[in-house]
Design a protein around this motif. Structure first.
Motif, short mmCIF file in Angstrom:
data_model
loop_
_atom_site.label_atom_id
_atom_site.label_comp_id
_atom_site.label_asym_id
_atom_site.label_seq_id
_atom_site.Cartn_x
_atom_site.Cartn_y
_atom_site.Cartn_z
N VAL A 1 59.61 -53.54 -6.60
CA VAL A 1 60.78 -52.95 -7.24
C VAL A 1 60.41 -52.44 -8.70
CG1 VAL A 1 63.14 -52.90 -8.30
CG2 VAL A 1 62.60 -53.96 -5.89
N PRO A 2 59.73 -53.14 -9.50
CA PRO A 2 59.31 -52.78 -10.82
C PRO A 2 58.12 -51.68 -10.60
CG PRO A 2 59.60 -55.11 -10.84
CD PRO A 2 59.62 -54.80 -9.38
N THR A 3 57.29 -51.76 -9.89
CA THR A 3 56.31 -50.82 -9.64
C THR A 3 56.84 -49.34 -9.29
OG1 THR A 3 54.53 -52.61 -8.84
CG2 THR A 3 54.16 -50.19 -8.23
N TRP A 4 57.60 -49.57 -8.15
CA TRP A 4 58.05 -48.14 -7.73
C TRP A 4 58.89 -47.63 -8.79
CZ3 TRP A 4 56.02 -45.52 -4.02
CH2 TRP A 4 55.28 -46.21 -3.26
N TYR A 5 59.79 -48.52 -9.64
CA TYR A 5 60.70 -47.79 -10.71
C TYR A 5 59.92 -47.31 -11.53
CZ TYR A 5 63.17 -48.28 -15.20
OH TYR A 5 63.66 -48.12 -16.33
N THR A 6 58.70 -47.79 -12.22
CA THR A 6 58.01 -47.29 -13.18
C THR A 6 57.24 -46.21 -12.73
OG1 THR A 6 57.49 -49.36 -13.97
CG2 THR A 6 56.20 -47.86 -14.64
N SER A 7 56.76 -46.19 -11.38
CA SER A 7 56.20 -44.87 -10.90
C SER A 7 57.43 -43.72 -10.87
CB SER A 7 55.58 -45.19 -9.30
OG SER A 7 55.10 -43.90 -8.84
N SER B 1 51.60 -42.10 -12.65
CA SER B 1 52.71 -42.19 -11.84
C SER B 1 51.86 -42.81 -10.48
CB SER B 1 53.51 -41.04 -11.37
OG SER B 1 54.34 -41.28 -10.24
N LEU B 2 50.89 -42.00 -9.84
CA LEU B 2 50.25 -42.62 -8.58
C LEU B 2 49.35 -43.74 -8.98
CD1 LEU B 2 48.69 -38.89 -7.63
CD2 LEU B 2 50.95 -40.26 -6.50
N ASP B 3 48.76 -43.97 -10.09
CA ASP B 3 48.08 -44.91 -10.28
C ASP B 3 48.93 -46.21 -10.31
OD1 ASP B 3 45.53 -46.18 -11.47
OD2 ASP B 3 46.64 -46.57 -13.09
N GLU B 4 50.12 -46.08 -10.70
CA GLU B 4 50.93 -47.13 -10.89
C GLU B 4 51.19 -47.97 -9.65
OE1 GLU B 4 52.94 -49.82 -13.07
OE2 GLU B 4 52.18 -48.15 -13.97
N LEU C 1 57.50 -53.04 -22.46
CA LEU C 1 57.08 -52.05 -23.52
C LEU C 1 56.51 -50.77 -22.65
CD1 LEU C 1 54.56 -53.96 -26.16
CD2 LEU C 1 57.12 -53.11 -26.40
N GLU C 2 55.95 -50.77 -21.55
CA GLU C 2 55.51 -49.67 -20.92
C GLU C 2 56.89 -48.89 -20.53
OE1 GLU C 2 52.70 -50.04 -17.79
OE2 GLU C 2 51.53 -51.86 -19.07
N MET C 3 57.80 -49.67 -19.93
CA MET C 3 59.10 -49.05 -19.52
C MET C 3 59.82 -48.44 -20.36
SD MET C 3 60.55 -51.88 -16.88
CE MET C 3 59.54 -52.41 -15.59
#
Length: 237
Positions: free
Chosen positions: A55-61, A99-102, A196-198
């Protein structure tokens, strides 16, 4: 019909969602040793900020992709003025790549290029730092032409993101080499890093929306009004 999305509501929604994602990730890491939660299945790999493809990965992406789309819209508008169009498109492309790299973790492969240890355990930070520095130098003129408020918000958002994505990889790498990644200290460092990234990306997206407003854009959704129905024909008695 036209629905306008107020900036204040957009900002509230963005930061509320960020708090929910980050808070859930921290909660499962803290509760994992207490409730003896599994690290291989269940809520921990689904919600933890230290895992990938969750979930966090897809959210950030998705958040990064939203920035890319917004930057592309600004680039299209900047074509009329003819100023720094390539820079806007460059930012749009950079955020699309991130975004793709995430999701696919392209940057992790760079760690195999150098076999280092200590704070450089995650050695991909070296080429990444070089790229960030070169990117910053190339965009000095672009930043100078922006309105002061926009420039300051861009710099703040960028600083938060780079601090999380690069700077905090140094203590995280050191701790990983010393104690591994399956412990609470690792999870806490990673929580601060990812948060911090988010935060940086959310602030940047809000700043982009503000910039669109300065340029006379509005964010909204429109729907064609339904065609009026013909009045019923009265039959003579």
């Amino acid at each position: 019909m036209q629905i306008i999305l107020p900036r204040a509501r957009l900002q509230t929604a963005l930061f509320a969602l960020m708090a929910a994602v980050a808070g859930a990730g921290l909660a499962v890491e803290v509760l994992k040793p207490i409730l003896r939660l599994s690290s291989r299945s269940g809520v921990v790999p689904l919600l933890s900020l230290s895992y990938e493809q969750n979930v966090p990965t897809w959210y950030t992406s998705c958040l990064l992709f939203a920035c890319s789309l917004t930057l592309a819209a600004i680039a299209v508008g900047a074509r009329r003025a003819g100023q720094f169009v390539k820079h806007w498109w460059g930012l749009a492309a950079a955020f699309l790549y991130i975004s793709l790299d995430e999701v696919v973790e392209i940057h992790e492969a760079a760690s195999s290029w150098l076999d280092l240890g200590g704070v450089l355990y995650f050695s991909w930070v070296i080429p990444a730092a070089v790229v960030v520095a070169a990117f910053g130098i190339a965009y000095l003129g672009f930043l100078a032409h922006l309105p002061r408020g926009t420039r300051n918000r861009f710099l703040l958002a960028g600083s938060l993101y780079v601090t999380g994505a690069l700077a905090l990889e140094l203590p995280l790498g050191y701790w990983t080499e010393q104690a591994g990644s399956n412990n609470l200290v690792y999870a806490l460092i990673d929580f601060v890093e990812e948060s911090l990234e988010m935060l940086g990306v959310n602030l940047f997206l809000v700043s982009l929306v503000d910039y669109l407003g300065v340029q006379g854009w509005t964010i909204g959704f429109s729907q064609a009004a339904p065609e009026p129905r013909p009045a019923p024909v009265e039959r003579p008695a």
